[in-house]
Each structure stands twice: as C-alpha cells, then as structure tokens.
Design a protein around this motif. Structure first.
Motif, PDB file in Angstrom:
ATOM      1  N   GLU A 182       0.840  -1.210   0.000  1.00 30.67           N
ATOM      2  CA  GLU A 182       0.000   0.000   0.000  1.00 30.67           C
ATOM      3  C   GLU A 182       0.871   1.255   0.000  1.00 30.67           C
ATOM      4  O   GLU A 182       1.611   1.506   0.940  1.00 30.67           O
ATOM      5  CB  GLU A 182      -0.922   0.014   1.214  1.00 30.67           C
ATOM      6  CG  GLU A 182      -1.910   1.168   1.169  1.00 30.67           C
ATOM      7  CD  GLU A 182      -2.783   1.238   2.412  1.00 30.67           C
ATOM      8  OE1 GLU A 182      -3.785   0.512   2.455  1.00 30.67           O
ATOM      9  OE2 GLU A 182      -2.444   1.996   3.341  1.00 30.67           O
ATOM     10  N   PHE A 183       0.790   2.037  -1.083  1.00 35.10           N
ATOM     11  CA  PHE A 183       1.511   3.303  -1.192  1.00 35.10           C
ATOM     12  C   PHE A 183       0.549   4.451  -0.947  1.00 35.10           C
ATOM     13  O   PHE A 183      -0.574   4.435  -1.464  1.00 35.10           O
ATOM     14  CB  PHE A 183       2.089   3.475  -2.601  1.00 35.10           C
ATOM     15  CG  PHE A 183       3.315   2.671  -2.886  1.00 35.10           C
ATOM     16  CD1 PHE A 183       4.574   3.238  -2.779  1.00 35.10           C
ATOM     17  CD2 PHE A 183       3.228   1.334  -3.268  1.00 35.10           C
ATOM     18  CE1 PHE A 183       5.715   2.505  -3.058  1.00 35.10           C
ATOM     19  CE2 PHE A 183       4.360   0.595  -3.540  1.00 35.10           C
ATOM     20  CZ  PHE A 183       5.615   1.168  -3.436  1.00 35.10           C
ATOM     21  N   LYS A 184       1.006   5.441  -0.179  1.00 36.29           N
ATOM     22  CA  LYS A 184       0.260   6.691  -0.060  1.00 36.29           C
ATOM     23  C   LYS A 184       1.166   7.796  -0.569  1.00 36.29           C
ATOM     24  O   LYS A 184       2.248   8.008  -0.007  1.00 36.29           O
ATOM     25  CB  LYS A 184      -0.088   6.966   1.407  1.00 36.29           C
ATOM     26  CG  LYS A 184      -1.276   6.187   1.935  1.00 36.29           C
ATOM     27  CD  LYS A 184      -1.723   6.800   3.258  1.00 36.29           C
ATOM     28  CE  LYS A 184      -2.513   5.867   4.146  1.00 36.29           C
ATOM     29  NZ  LYS A 184      -3.485   4.986   3.528  1.00 36.29           N
ATOM     30  N   ILE A 185       0.780   8.477  -1.633  1.00 39.77           N
ATOM     31  CA  ILE A 185       1.641   9.538  -2.167  1.00 39.77           C
ATOM     32  C   ILE A 185       0.868  10.833  -2.333  1.00 39.77           C
ATOM     33  O   ILE A 185      -0.352  10.839  -2.476  1.00 39.77           O
ATOM     34  CB  ILE A 185       2.320   9.143  -3.502  1.00 39.77           C
ATOM     35  CG1 ILE A 185       1.275   8.830  -4.578  1.00 39.77           C
ATOM     36  CG2 ILE A 185       3.228   7.939  -3.312  1.00 39.77           C
ATOM     37  CD1 ILE A 185       1.896   8.587  -5.946  1.00 39.77           C
ATOM     38  N   ASN A 186       1.618  11.937  -2.316  1.00 37.11           N
ATOM     39  CA  ASN A 186       1.012  13.257  -2.419  1.00 37.11           C
ATOM     40  C   ASN A 186       0.798  13.640  -3.888  1.00 37.11           C
ATOM     41  O   ASN A 186       1.722  13.586  -4.688  1.00 37.11           O
ATOM     42  CB  ASN A 186       1.893  14.306  -1.751  1.00 37.11           C
ATOM     43  CG  ASN A 186       2.206  13.929  -0.305  1.00 37.11           C
ATOM     44  OD1 ASN A 186       1.356  13.369   0.391  1.00 37.11           O
ATOM     45  ND2 ASN A 186       3.424  14.215   0.150  1.00 37.11           N
TER      46      ASN A 186
END
Lengths: 379, 379
Positions: free
Chosen positions: B111-115
C-alpha cells in the motif's frame, strides 16, 4: 613481423587483453596493445597499474588459422586497432610491420597503414616465481567473487577495504569484503589442501575483471602468489593483479554468534518488497526503510517513508518468524545487494538488537556464506 | 476518484504518455501525469512545451479490466508514479484519491500513499478545430520521418532547420529536412487528394517521439492542423506537436538536375567501406574521406587519412560507373546516415563537380526519395 590470422579468433583474444588496457592512462605506451610473433605462437599483452593480461594464440590452434611468416613485435593503439580489426571485410587478415614501426593491415580490398610504437619500451610483466599453486574451480571461484565484491568499499579513504581478503585454512578458502557498513563472507572447499604463505588482499576491481573473463568454457584456473602480485592462469591466458598492502581488519569478531529474533523467507519475495519500499526511501532525504517484526503473530511489515512524497507499507511473505519483537531500520540498497547475491533460495535472517548488525545466510548452507548489514539509528 | 485496473494495460498507456513528460522542466506541474476518471473511461495526459499526449482507456476495453467506482482527477509525479506501478506485486491495482490530493495505491499486500497535485492547475491542451483531416498509413509515415529526420539540424542558431518541412500537392505529401550541409527529401502518396491550408514545419524531435509510438498494431493515423499545432490521432491517443514558425528555405533549387559522373552500388557495401574509412577520419583533426572515381576502368577508391595515426584505402564494390573521372571529399558521417536510411537496396549516386552537392537515390524509385550531401573543400 608478418602473420595472417582468422579474424574471429583474433577479436576474441583482443577483447580479453583489452580488459587490462585503459585509454585514460597518463603513460602513452600503456594505451597500447603489445603483439609479439614467435615461431609457433602469437602473444598479446595489455597492462595498467592494477592488472596485466597476457594471452597466447598457438599456430597449432586450428580455429586461428595462424600463419607466422616472420617473427617480431610491435605496440599498437589498442582501442583504435581493435576497432579496425572488428570492421575488416574478410574472414582473415594480414598484419605486417615495416621500417619505422609502420604497420600494414590487409583484409579483402581494404588496406590500413597505421603507426606503431617500439615494443621494447613496453613495461615488462611482473615475475611470479611461487612454488605453491592453488587450483580453483572456475565457476565456484567466479561465484565467490560476485558474492563478496558487493561489500567492497568504493572509497579510496581506506584503500585496504577496496580489496577482497583471502585466507586459507587446510582445504578451505575464505573470502571477506567489508566497506564497514556491511560485510560479505564466503568459504569454498579447495580440491586439495594447500599452504598459502600468508593471507592476501586482491583489489575488488581486478577480481571483477577476472570473473568477467571466466566464461563457461573455462573449468579450472590456478592461482600463484608472489610478494606483491597474484597470478591467475587459465586457457592460455595469464592474469596478473597487484596485491593491496597492509593489514586487513579482523572481521571474525564482527559476526554475531547469537540472535534473539529470526525470520525465514524466499530471497526473491523480500527483494521485491524492499525494491518497492526503496522507491520511497530514495525519494526522501535519508535512504532508510524499516522492518517491523511481530513474533507472536508472525507478521513482518516493511515500510518506507518520505515526508515530501509519501509512504509505503506492506506485509512480507515469510516462511517462519521466531524470537522477540523488533523494529529495525537500514539502508535498503545494502539489503538489495545482499539478497541478489543469494539468487533464488531460502534465507535465514537473524537479529540481536535494533542497533547491532544483522545477518543473512542461506537456510541450506548456513556455515559457508554470510551477509552482514549494520542498521541505521533513526531515533 | 477511485478505480481498479489491470496493471499491464495501465503500464503500456503510462509509457506512451510519459514520452511527453520531462523531469527537467522548470514548471513543477509538468513533471506530473494527469489522470482523469470519467464514467466510462480513464484519460491520461502528459505535456511539455513541444508536445502533449492524451490517451484513453475505456471501461469497454476487456484487457484493461477497468472498474471506475467514482470519478475525479489528480496529477501525480510521473516518473515516480510509473516506477511504483511497475513494481507493484499484483496483476491489478486500486487507485483512490482522498482529501488533500493524497492518493492511495494498493496492490496485493502493498500500500503506497503519495502526495498528488490539483488537476485544475494542469495546463489545458491546445484546441485544434481543423476541417481538413489527412489520413496517413502509419508504417509509411513512420518510415518517412526516420528517413528525413537524419538531416534535421541540431543547432538552435536557425530554429526553423530543427524541423521537417511538409507540403502537399494533390495526393502527394512531401517531407524535407536540411541542416545546410545535407538534405533529405521524401515524397509519399496519400490515400486521397487533400487540400492542406499551407505548408507546415514540425520539430524533428516531436516527430521522432511520434514515430517511436507507431508500433505494428497501428495501421492508420490522421493529421489535423491548426494555426500553431499539429494533431496526430491514432489508437485512442491524441499526439499534439507545436509547429515551428517562419519561412522554410526554398530547397527545390538545391537539388541538381544534371550530373557528370554516376555510380551504382548496393547500400550496405558502400556503408561498410565508409565505416572503415571513417575510423581514420575520426582519429584525425578534420573528419573527411575521399572518393576517387576512375570512370574508364570503372574503379572507385575510398580513402581516409590522418597524419598522426595512419591511412586506409580500399576499392569499393560497384555495380556500374559512368561519366567523368572525379575526386571528391566529404564528411563520412553524413554519408553513413544517408546510406543507413536506405537499408538493403541498390543506390544511384550522382556528382557534378568536386565542390557541388552530390545526390543518392534508390535505383528502383528515383523520384520519391533523395539524399543530398555537400562536399568539403580540401585544397
């Protein structure tokens, strides 16, 4: 000097010798390739300050179609000469040296005349008159180089760490490399017990060039050692490397004997997870990923974080987890290199504490191959 | 915005759009990729000052397994996002945008969370509302680009020469490029007669990117032209390129109508000879080779010379030689590029004098493809 030769064979040998020839050297004659024609063979030599390579083509080699009409020697600009040979139109070529070192190369309708240098000015190769010859399996030794060279230091501040440290005990040859952040150690069995006068340190770069030359056709190579040179012999080729001088640090005490947390997994599984996590650690300022081990639930989480860009978190597929809970941070590139060196195999990873080095060994051969990585303090 | 998609299809489309995205741009949002989810399709857009690419993935595309749960839009750092998508563990991925443009990418256990950035700040694509649509065979047009782009100027001192000049007469489309040392001109037949408002000049770099996108699966592409933009449409993709402004030089008068010496040969034969001769011309100070034609004996000699290094001379294999004797010198790299553009075919080369441009045309199609090279004065 005058000879004809099959271009294919000649190109193969030129490529080998060129590994020792740098076009950047400040000594002009060392940008050259030395060619000597004797009655029954041709000798090609290239040299730089670290390594020298000498290879022979015999008139008895049927593929070479070598016909030596007159003996002699010449030094030709290596890169340029090799470009010419590769582009000649015919299967065979004629090389003839005339007065003033002018060299004529003829093949098909093409005729090159290039200026050579006096071979008497080419430096002489070191003499290695060791009584002891160590026989090595080429495949195994090449693997040993590739597995340890990853931990060799690339910084010249401590030159001794740019080499791989070899020691022999009985019939066991051990290789160790460390850049002080990580360490790789591999032990192989020799076909016979030998006495090596003392331990030696060979530059990592030399060994990488050697490993690249050891193709599938080469089965065994021999190693002889003199005061400041190692000489590897194989397939009509002599490969000299200088040795690094100095005392290699005692690495045996760095490897922890006990552990409080262990996990087991397939190397490619963890490698894929680490590659994803390092996408984010590379984007951030400090290149660090975190491994969180929950021993009771046997759950292992890997995470990467970069405040500017984002974060990643994933559960690692493991085969087994034991011991105490742990949170440890490290440079993912070190772990990537280590995991790649193992290939497709099952790995046991062992930890003692968040600030002490951790180790990786193949589950099936825990004694002879170990990779060690120092963690990073993040608090 | 929230959707799931098959990673393979998504990667293919990402790669296409990335051709328009530069990581070096000074406008931060242009390093980004715009993703828009509509009810029945996903739209990916990338843009730089020269080209913009917009491509669509429809929910009806079975390979894409596209499922759009909610619509919306976002801009994500293109290089970084594409690295993530390529390394995800599962065949499918879920992308969800939440408050503050934070974007979560989920695939397997990862799971990646990017801006992200506000898509409203992404520049709007140019409007091309041309009535005229020119239909082109993708293979033929791609070949046309590759054959002429070699003569495009790489120097910004005369910007107009960094483009390829297109004109239409009846059903014939003509492309010309020249860097003032050489010229390449190709004419192709269009499926139908069209009226193009005026001639246009498209940057060579844009066309090279376009040609790279035209794989075997694409059969036809269409071209529309507005005041300062060309729009190519194919395979659910829109490819915009800006046009170069200004007057392209009149190149028709540069091509000689008559010749005094001609020779005919197979392109690969002369190419191999030129490559050998240029080894020496490259080693010397002025990069020039000499062609000596003896018409009576039908003998053609090519030679390269570098006082410091040596020289090369060889007889060229020709099919025919006619006209007057000639000695002409030129930059071998121009001739190499020209010969490579012809591929494996028979060529007619025509000369008027040692200081006038000479031409190369395919023996079988002398009207529609010509390469012209200006010689070098060596005396």
């Amino acid at each position: 000097m005058k000879f004809t030769i099959a271009r294919n064979t000649f190109i193969k040998k030129l490529n080998a010798v060129q590994r020792a020839i740098s076009s950047k050297t400040t000594i002009p004659i060392l940008t050259g390739l030395k060619i000597e024609a004797e009655n029954d063979r041709l000798i090609l030599t290239g040299s730089n300050t670290d390594i020298s390579i000498e290879t022979t083509i015999a008139t008895s080699d049927e593929d070479a179609h070598l016909d030596i009409e007159s003996t002699g020697s010449i030094v030709l600009m290596a890169r340029f000469f090799s470009d010419i040979v590769k582009k000649l139109p015919d299967n065979t070529m004629l090389l003839e040296v005339s007065d003033g070192f002018q060299t004529t190369i003829t093949s098909g309708a093409s005729e090159f005349k290039i200026n050579g240098l006096d071979a008497n000015n080419f430096p002489r190769l070191p003499e290695v008159d060791s009584q002891t010859t160590i026989t090595l399996n080429a495949d195994v030794f090449s693997e040993m180089i590739n597995e340890t060279v990853i931990a060799v230091s690339t910084q010249e501040s401590r030159p001794i760490l740019t080499g791989i440290h070899f020691t022999i005990e009985g019939n066991k040859l051990s290789a160790v490399a460390t850049d002080s952040h990580r360490l790789s150690q591999r032990v192989i069995n020799l076909p016979e017990t030998v006495k090596m006068p003392e331990d030696i340190i060979i530059p990592g770069k030399s060994l990488l060039e050697l490993a690249r030359m050891l193709d599938d056709e080469i089965e065994t190579i021999t190693l002889q050692i003199s005061e400041n040179q190692a000489l590897f012999t194989f397939d009509e080729t002599l490969f000299y490397s200088r040795l690094l001088e100095g005392l290699y640090p005692d690495t045996s005490r760095l490897i922890p004997k006990e552990s409080s947390t262990e996990m087991e997994f397939e190397a490619p599984e963890l490698l894929a997870s680490i590659e994803r996590a390092s996408l984010l650690s590379h984007a951030g300022r400090n290149n660090v990923v975190k491994l969180t081990i929950n021993a009771e639930s046997k759950k292992v989480i890997i995470s990467g974080d970069s405040p500017e860009v984002g974060n990643v978190e994933e559960e690692v597929v493991t085969k087994d987890v034991n011991g105490e809970d742990l949170e440890i941070s490290f440079n993912p590139d070190y772990l990537k290199d280590a995991l790649r060196s193992f290939g497709h195999t099952s790995i046991k990873m062992a930890f003692t504490s968040p600030l002490r080095p951790f180790t990786l060994v193949p589950t099936e051969d825990q004694e002879n191959f170990i990779q060690l990585i120092t963690p990073v303090r993040t608090f």
